[in-house]
Design a protein around this motif. Structure first.
Motif, PDB file in Angstrom:
ATOM      1  N   SER A  44       0.821  -1.207   0.000  1.00  0.00           N
ATOM      2  CA  SER A  44       0.000   0.000   0.000  1.00  0.00           C
ATOM      3  C   SER A  44       0.856   1.259   0.000  1.00  0.00           C
ATOM      4  CB  SER A  44      -0.926   0.008   1.232  1.00  0.00           C
ATOM      5  OG  SER A  44      -1.787  -1.099   1.224  1.00  0.00           O
ATOM      6  N   PHE A  45       1.934   1.245   0.787  1.00  0.00           N
ATOM      7  CA  PHE A  45       2.790   2.436   0.892  1.00  0.00           C
ATOM      8  C   PHE A  45       3.498   2.742  -0.425  1.00  0.00           C
ATOM      9  CE2 PHE A  45       7.043   4.235   1.706  1.00  0.00           C
ATOM     10  CZ  PHE A  45       6.653   5.468   2.208  1.00  0.00           C
ATOM     11  N   PHE A  46       4.091   1.726  -1.042  1.00  0.00           N
ATOM     12  CA  PHE A  46       4.822   1.958  -2.289  1.00  0.00           C
ATOM     13  C   PHE A  46       3.872   2.233  -3.452  1.00  0.00           C
ATOM     14  CE2 PHE A  46       8.247  -0.618  -0.118  1.00  0.00           C
ATOM     15  CZ  PHE A  46       9.037   0.495   0.136  1.00  0.00           C
ATOM     16  N   SER A  47       2.655   1.744  -3.356  1.00  0.00           N
ATOM     17  CA  SER A  47       1.639   2.089  -4.346  1.00  0.00           C
ATOM     18  C   SER A  47       1.342   3.582  -4.287  1.00  0.00           C
ATOM     19  CB  SER A  47       0.365   1.278  -4.099  1.00  0.00           C
ATOM     20  OG  SER A  47      -0.657   1.680  -4.978  1.00  0.00           O
ATOM     21  N   PHE A  48       1.200   4.095  -3.085  1.00  0.00           N
ATOM     22  CA  PHE A  48       0.968   5.531  -2.886  1.00  0.00           C
ATOM     23  C   PHE A  48       2.156   6.349  -3.383  1.00  0.00           C
ATOM     24  CE2 PHE A  48       2.115   9.014   0.039  1.00  0.00           C
ATOM     25  CZ  PHE A  48       1.117   9.922  -0.277  1.00  0.00           C
ATOM     26  N   LEU A  49       3.363   5.931  -3.020  1.00  0.00           N
ATOM     27  CA  LEU A  49       4.563   6.670  -3.396  1.00  0.00           C
ATOM     28  C   LEU A  49       4.769   6.680  -4.910  1.00  0.00           C
ATOM     29  CD1 LEU A  49       7.022   8.195  -2.300  1.00  0.00           C
ATOM     30  CD2 LEU A  49       8.240   6.008  -2.178  1.00  0.00           C
ATOM     31  N   ALA A  50       4.557   5.529  -5.549  1.00  0.00           N
ATOM     32  CA  ALA A  50       4.709   5.445  -7.000  1.00  0.00           C
ATOM     33  C   ALA A  50       3.688   6.331  -7.703  1.00  0.00           C
ATOM     34  CB  ALA A  50       4.562   3.997  -7.458  1.00  0.00           C
ATOM     35  N   SER A  51       2.477   6.399  -7.175  1.00  0.00           N
ATOM     36  CA  SER A  51       1.446   7.251  -7.768  1.00  0.00           C
ATOM     37  C   SER A  51       1.862   8.716  -7.745  1.00  0.00           C
ATOM     38  CB  SER A  51       0.121   7.079  -7.019  1.00  0.00           C
ATOM     39  OG  SER A  51      -0.374   5.786  -7.162  1.00  0.00           O
ATOM     40  N   VAL A  52       2.393   9.151  -6.618  1.00  0.00           N
ATOM     41  CA  VAL A  52       2.814  10.552  -6.483  1.00  0.00           C
ATOM     42  C   VAL A  52       3.903  10.885  -7.504  1.00  0.00           C
ATOM     43  CG1 VAL A  52       3.951  12.217  -4.973  1.00  0.00           C
ATOM     44  CG2 VAL A  52       2.191  10.704  -4.047  1.00  0.00           C
ATOM     45  N   LEU A  53       4.917  10.028  -7.603  1.00  0.00           N
ATOM     46  CA  LEU A  53       6.069  10.319  -8.459  1.00  0.00           C
ATOM     47  C   LEU A  53       5.734  10.195  -9.945  1.00  0.00           C
ATOM     48  CD1 LEU A  53       8.793   8.526  -6.317  1.00  0.00           C
ATOM     49  CD2 LEU A  53       8.533  10.991  -6.655  1.00  0.00           C
ATOM     50  N   TRP A  54       4.952   9.195 -10.319  1.00  0.00           N
ATOM     51  CA  TRP A  54       4.623   9.049 -11.735  1.00  0.00           C
ATOM     52  C   TRP A  54       3.605  10.088 -12.184  1.00  0.00           C
ATOM     53  CZ3 TRP A  54       7.630   6.982 -15.066  1.00  0.00           C
ATOM     54  CH2 TRP A  54       8.470   5.935 -14.706  1.00  0.00           C
ATOM     55  N   LEU A  55       2.791  10.550 -11.263  1.00  0.00           N
ATOM     56  CA  LEU A  55       1.902  11.673 -11.576  1.00  0.00           C
ATOM     57  C   LEU A  55       2.729  12.917 -11.899  1.00  0.00           C
ATOM     58  CD1 LEU A  55      -0.877  13.042 -11.731  1.00  0.00           C
ATOM     59  CD2 LEU A  55      -0.771  13.370  -9.250  1.00  0.00           C
ATOM     60  N   ALA A  56       3.752  13.157 -11.081  1.00  0.00           N
ATOM     61  CA  ALA A  56       4.645  14.297 -11.310  1.00  0.00           C
ATOM     62  C   ALA A  56       5.410  14.132 -12.624  1.00  0.00           C
ATOM     63  CB  ALA A  56       5.612  14.443 -10.144  1.00  0.00           C
ATOM     64  N   TYR A  57       5.903  12.919 -12.892  1.00  0.00           N
ATOM     65  CA  TYR A  57       6.665  12.684 -14.122  1.00  0.00           C
ATOM     66  C   TYR A  57       5.780  12.879 -15.356  1.00  0.00           C
ATOM     67  CZ  TYR A  57       9.469  10.348 -17.682  1.00  0.00           C
ATOM     68  OH  TYR A  57      10.175  10.068 -18.834  1.00  0.00           O
TER      69      TYR A  57
END
Length: 252
Positions: free
Chosen positions: A170-183
């Motif tokens: 769940s945590f890395f899913s959240f983190l990946a969403s934030v970063l790929w949204l920015a990218y």
């Protein structure tokens, strides 16, 4: 400055996605050790496989222009290897009913990906339309991947236990969403950014559930220990009293 920022976000996005795809290693180590799938579901890993397959194809020069999305290929290519490994382990230890269910869903995913690849390669004749077609289907797969851990939400709520909803997933899913949204925003690629508009709130929801029921579990566990100790303290005088009575009666 913009290119450097995009490069930094891309590197962090790849790292977070790698951690997301690798997070189930701890779970599957437990399954191998116990030689049982217990109550874990294979659906999140099958859905993640479909996401990796589609975005690896999306990043290849067949769909994208040359190697503009090379980072998407590298991380999702590695994701394919990891997710296939997890699915194989699950199928090895799952009961017959679980094997049939997981095998059927995996076959459907492979068929959908194959059809998507064929249509995008032979029906559309320019990169723009191929990206729109594959990216749209990838959008659905990404949303499903981020939402897949929610299949255990009912179980978490009913049992008030997060045992079968791994925190790191769940945590890395959240983190990946934030970063790929920015990218996706920095690269002006709406098809890369869009899935994370859904993945981000879903990741927050999963973390919220984890925090809620983890704390509740701790709160409920402590009184039980206290009650046990309290009962033991109360029982000791009774045993002492019985011993004293037996000694007195014996002397009499």
């Amino acid at each position: 400055m913009g290119d450097r920022l995009r490069l930094a976000v891309r590197i962090m996005g790849n790292a977070s996605s790698l951690l997301l795809y690798a997070a189930p290693i701890l779970t599957f180590t437990r399954l191998v050790r116990k030689r049982s799938t217990e109550e874990f579901s294979c659906i999140p890993y099958i859905v993640a496989l479909s996401n990796c397959l589609l975005y690896t194809w999306y990043g290849l020069p067949v769909v994208s222009y040359k190697w503009e999305n090379f980072p998407v290929i590298t991380i999702n290519g590695l994701g394919i290897i990891l997710e296939l490994s997890f699915i194989f382990i699950y199928l090895w230890f799952a009961p017959t009913r679980g094997k049939i269910k997981a095998g059927t869903i995996t076959t459907m995913v492979m068929v959908i990906f194959t059809v998507t690849a064929i249509i995008s390669a032979f029906v559309f004749h320019d990169h723009h339309h191929r990206k729109v077609f594959v990216g749209t289907i990838g959008l659905v797969a990404s949303v499903a991947m981020y939402a897949a851990p929610l299949v255990v939400v009912k179980q978490v709520i009913m049992t008030k236990s997060v045992e079968f909803m791994p925190f790191y997933l769940s945590f890395f899913s959240f983190l990946a969403s934030v970063l790929w949204l920015a990218y996706g925003q920095l690269s002006h690629d709406l098809l890369l950014a869009s899935p994370n508009l859904v993945g981000l709130p879903l990741g927050i929801l999963q973390l919220g559930l984890y925090c809620k029921y983890r704390k509740r579990g701790i709160i409920e566990e402590e009184p039980s220990k206290w009650d046990l100790e309290h009962n033991n303290i109360q029982e000791k005088p009774k045993h002492m009293q019985l011993s004293m009575n037996e000694d007195v009666n014996g002397k009499i």
